[in-house]
Motif scaffolding. Structure first.
Motif, PDB file in Angstrom:
ATOM      1  N   CYS A   6       0.849  -1.197   0.000  1.00 11.63           N
ATOM      2  CA  CYS A   6       0.000   0.000   0.000  1.00 11.63           C
ATOM      3  C   CYS A   6       0.884   1.246   0.000  1.00 11.63           C
ATOM      4  O   CYS A   6       1.804   1.361   0.809  1.00 11.63           O
ATOM      5  CB  CYS A   6      -0.910  -0.012   1.233  1.00 11.63           C
ATOM      6  SG  CYS A   6      -1.808   1.536   1.484  1.00 11.63           S
ATOM      7  N   THR A  41      -0.061   4.378   0.599  1.00  6.92           N
ATOM      8  CA  THR A  41      -0.406   5.356   1.642  1.00  6.92           C
ATOM      9  C   THR A  41       0.399   5.110   2.922  1.00  6.92           C
ATOM     10  O   THR A  41       0.945   6.030   3.512  1.00  6.92           O
ATOM     11  CB  THR A  41      -1.914   5.265   1.963  1.00  6.92           C
ATOM     12  OG1 THR A  41      -2.645   5.312   0.735  1.00  6.92           O
ATOM     13  CG2 THR A  41      -2.345   6.389   2.866  1.00  6.92           C
ATOM     14  N   CYS A  42       0.485   3.855   3.332  1.00  7.18           N
ATOM     15  CA  CYS A  42       1.138   3.544   4.622  1.00  7.18           C
ATOM     16  C   CYS A  42       2.454   2.809   4.415  1.00  7.18           C
ATOM     17  O   CYS A  42       3.036   2.308   5.379  1.00  7.18           O
ATOM     18  CB  CYS A  42       0.196   2.701   5.476  1.00  7.18           C
ATOM     19  SG  CYS A  42      -0.208   1.102   4.727  1.00  7.18           S
ATOM     20  N   CYS A  66      -4.748   2.127   8.415  1.00  2.00           N
ATOM     21  CA  CYS A  66      -4.661   2.992   7.226  1.00  2.00           C
ATOM     22  C   CYS A  66      -5.988   2.941   6.478  1.00  2.00           C
ATOM     23  O   CYS A  66      -6.579   1.880   6.313  1.00  2.00           O
ATOM     24  CB  CYS A  66      -3.513   2.477   6.350  1.00  2.00           C
ATOM     25  SG  CYS A  66      -3.540   3.018   4.639  1.00  2.00           S
ATOM     26  N   THR A  82      -6.643   3.555   3.305  1.00  2.00           N
ATOM     27  CA  THR A  82      -6.576   3.003   1.947  1.00  2.00           C
ATOM     28  C   THR A  82      -6.677   1.475   1.962  1.00  2.00           C
ATOM     29  O   THR A  82      -7.420   0.880   1.199  1.00  2.00           O
ATOM     30  CB  THR A  82      -5.248   3.406   1.268  1.00  2.00           C
ATOM     31  OG1 THR A  82      -5.085   4.815   1.420  1.00  2.00           O
ATOM     32  CG2 THR A  82      -5.240   3.040  -0.204  1.00  2.00           C
ATOM     33  N   CYS A  83      -5.917   0.834   2.849  1.00  2.00           N
ATOM     34  CA  CYS A  83      -5.833  -0.631   2.807  1.00  2.00           C
ATOM     35  C   CYS A  83      -6.545  -1.282   3.987  1.00  2.00           C
ATOM     36  O   CYS A  83      -6.485  -2.502   4.152  1.00  2.00           O
ATOM     37  CB  CYS A  83      -4.374  -1.073   2.772  1.00  2.00           C
ATOM     38  SG  CYS A  83      -3.467  -0.582   4.258  1.00  2.00           S
TER      39      CYS A  83
HETATM   40 ZN    ZN Z   1      -2.266   1.299   3.748  1.00  2.00          ZN
END
Ligand code: ZN
Ligand code: ZN
Length: 372
Positions: free
Chosen positions: A148, A150-151, A205, A207-208
């Motif tokens: 991912c 984002t994280c 997170c 996103t995931c």
């Molecule tokens: Zn993530």
């Protein structure tokens, strides 16, 4: 020290040339059988001591070499000095930790939690006959769980981090000890809270959703080596799914399927071609065209060639996968065909041939059956 001079390899039941893995496997099996925690027979303790000593010596390359060269005399002193006897080990579970616990050697430091690895992927790739023989490069495209963005795969909200699991103190595993008839049994299982990872995410997170992975499309160029065959797999390590929360990636297996050739048959590195020729060509000789993977080739059929003759075109087969430069052969199998239908003229000529050779022909043959 040892009064009995039993051969150490014999003690472990392995060949003299056994690999480290074979020695380890043999010891593990014997330890399961003879460890005094599980085996209460009076001989077990002595037996286990012998097995353990043999393993201590044979699993150490330097001491194994001394033993191979000088026998027991080469290693006995050292064995005492290292204190690697039976007493060196704790309980049954410690021995098994030494094999299964990774970082935890006989010394017994705590096992660290481990992120789970990602799954392996399989991609089915179809090749033409020619591509498999000659080798090629192929672009494969597939969907895969990747880290991912984002994280960066941690699964935690940006700015936060995963923390040590409070249930297992970050060890990733929980132990329970049971008393059984066979002695103390230690059961080690993955921590139910963190699933063995040792760390948990408190603020996942967005996103995931805390998994640390998102699905994406990936394309890869795969080199197909010359000589690959139906059913072979090419393993690309780290190209499979990544594991959750920075777990290591699995492998991508490219499973190869090869379309058959119109006239060539393949068996490993050997190619076979069936060449039909007539009786006249077999008797008088001719030139035939053989399809090879390098293009058509003219092959001479000598006068007087017999049915089932095999001609070999050396080095015109399939390249060896593991021996660079080496190639199999192309076998031309001569198939002499007897005509089943003759024109009037052809029959007269064959009858003339038979007469010249003093051979009896006709009668009871094709002509009679057809009522001619
Ligand atoms: Zn993530
Ligand atoms: Zn835990």
């Amino acid at each position: 020290m040892a009064t009995t001079e039993r051969d150490l390899y014999e003690l472990l039941g392995v060949e003299r040339g056994a690999t480290d893995a074979e020695i380890k496997r043999a010891f593990r099996k014997l330890a399961q059988q003879w460890h005094p925690d599980v085996n209460t027979e009076p001989v077990a303790q002595e037996r286990f001591k012998e097995i353990n000593e043999a393993y201590q010596i044979l699993s150490d390359p330097e001491r194994r070499q001394r033993y191979d060269t000088f026998g027991r005399a080469g290693v006995d002193g050292a064995a005492g000095g290292a204190g690697a006897g039976f007493e060196g080990f704790g309980g049954f579970s410690d021995i098994f930790d030494a094999f299964f616990g990774g970082a935890a050697a006989a010394g017994g430091s705590a096992r660290r939690g481990r992120p789970q690895p990602g799954a392996d992927l399989r991609y089915d790739l179809r090749l033409t006959f020619q591509e498999a023989v000659k080798g090629t490069e192929k672009e494969v495209e597939f969907r895969v769980l990747g880290r991912c963005d984002t994280c960066s795969g941690s699964g935690a909200k940006p700015g936060t981090e995963a923390v040590a699991c409070p249930h297992c103190q970050g060890r990733g595993e929980v132990r329970s000890v049971r008393q059984t008839m066979l002695g103390q049994m230690v059961n080690v299982s993955p921590c139910p809270r963190c699933h063995g990872e040792g760390r948990i995410v408190e603020g996942p997170c967005d996103t995931c959703k805390g998994d640390g992975r998102t699905e994406r499309k990936r394309s890869l160029r795969v080199t197909i080596p010359a000589g690959i065959d139906e059913g072979h797999q090419i393993r690309l390590t780290n190209e499979g799914e990544v594991g959750p929360r920075r777990g290591p990636a699995g492998s991508l297996y490219v499973a190869v399927h090869v379309s058959p050739h119109a006239t060539l048959k393949r068996d490993g590195t050997e190619l076979y071609y069936e060449a039909p020729i007539s009786i006249a060509q077999a008797a008088l000789g001719t030139k035939i065209t053989v399809p090879t993977v390098d293009g058509d080739e003219e092959v001479e059929i000598k006068a007087g060639t017999q049915p089932d003759t095999e001609l070999r075109l050396r080095g015109k087969g399939v390249p060896h996968l593991r021996r660079a430069g080496a190639r199999g052969d192309l076998h031309v199998l001569v198939d002499v065909r007897v005509p089943t239908r003759l024109s009037k003229k052809q029959r007269e000529l064959l009858e003339a041939y038979a007469k010249e050779a003093g051979e009896e022909v006709g009668g009871g043959g094709l002509r009679e059956k057809l009522g001619l």
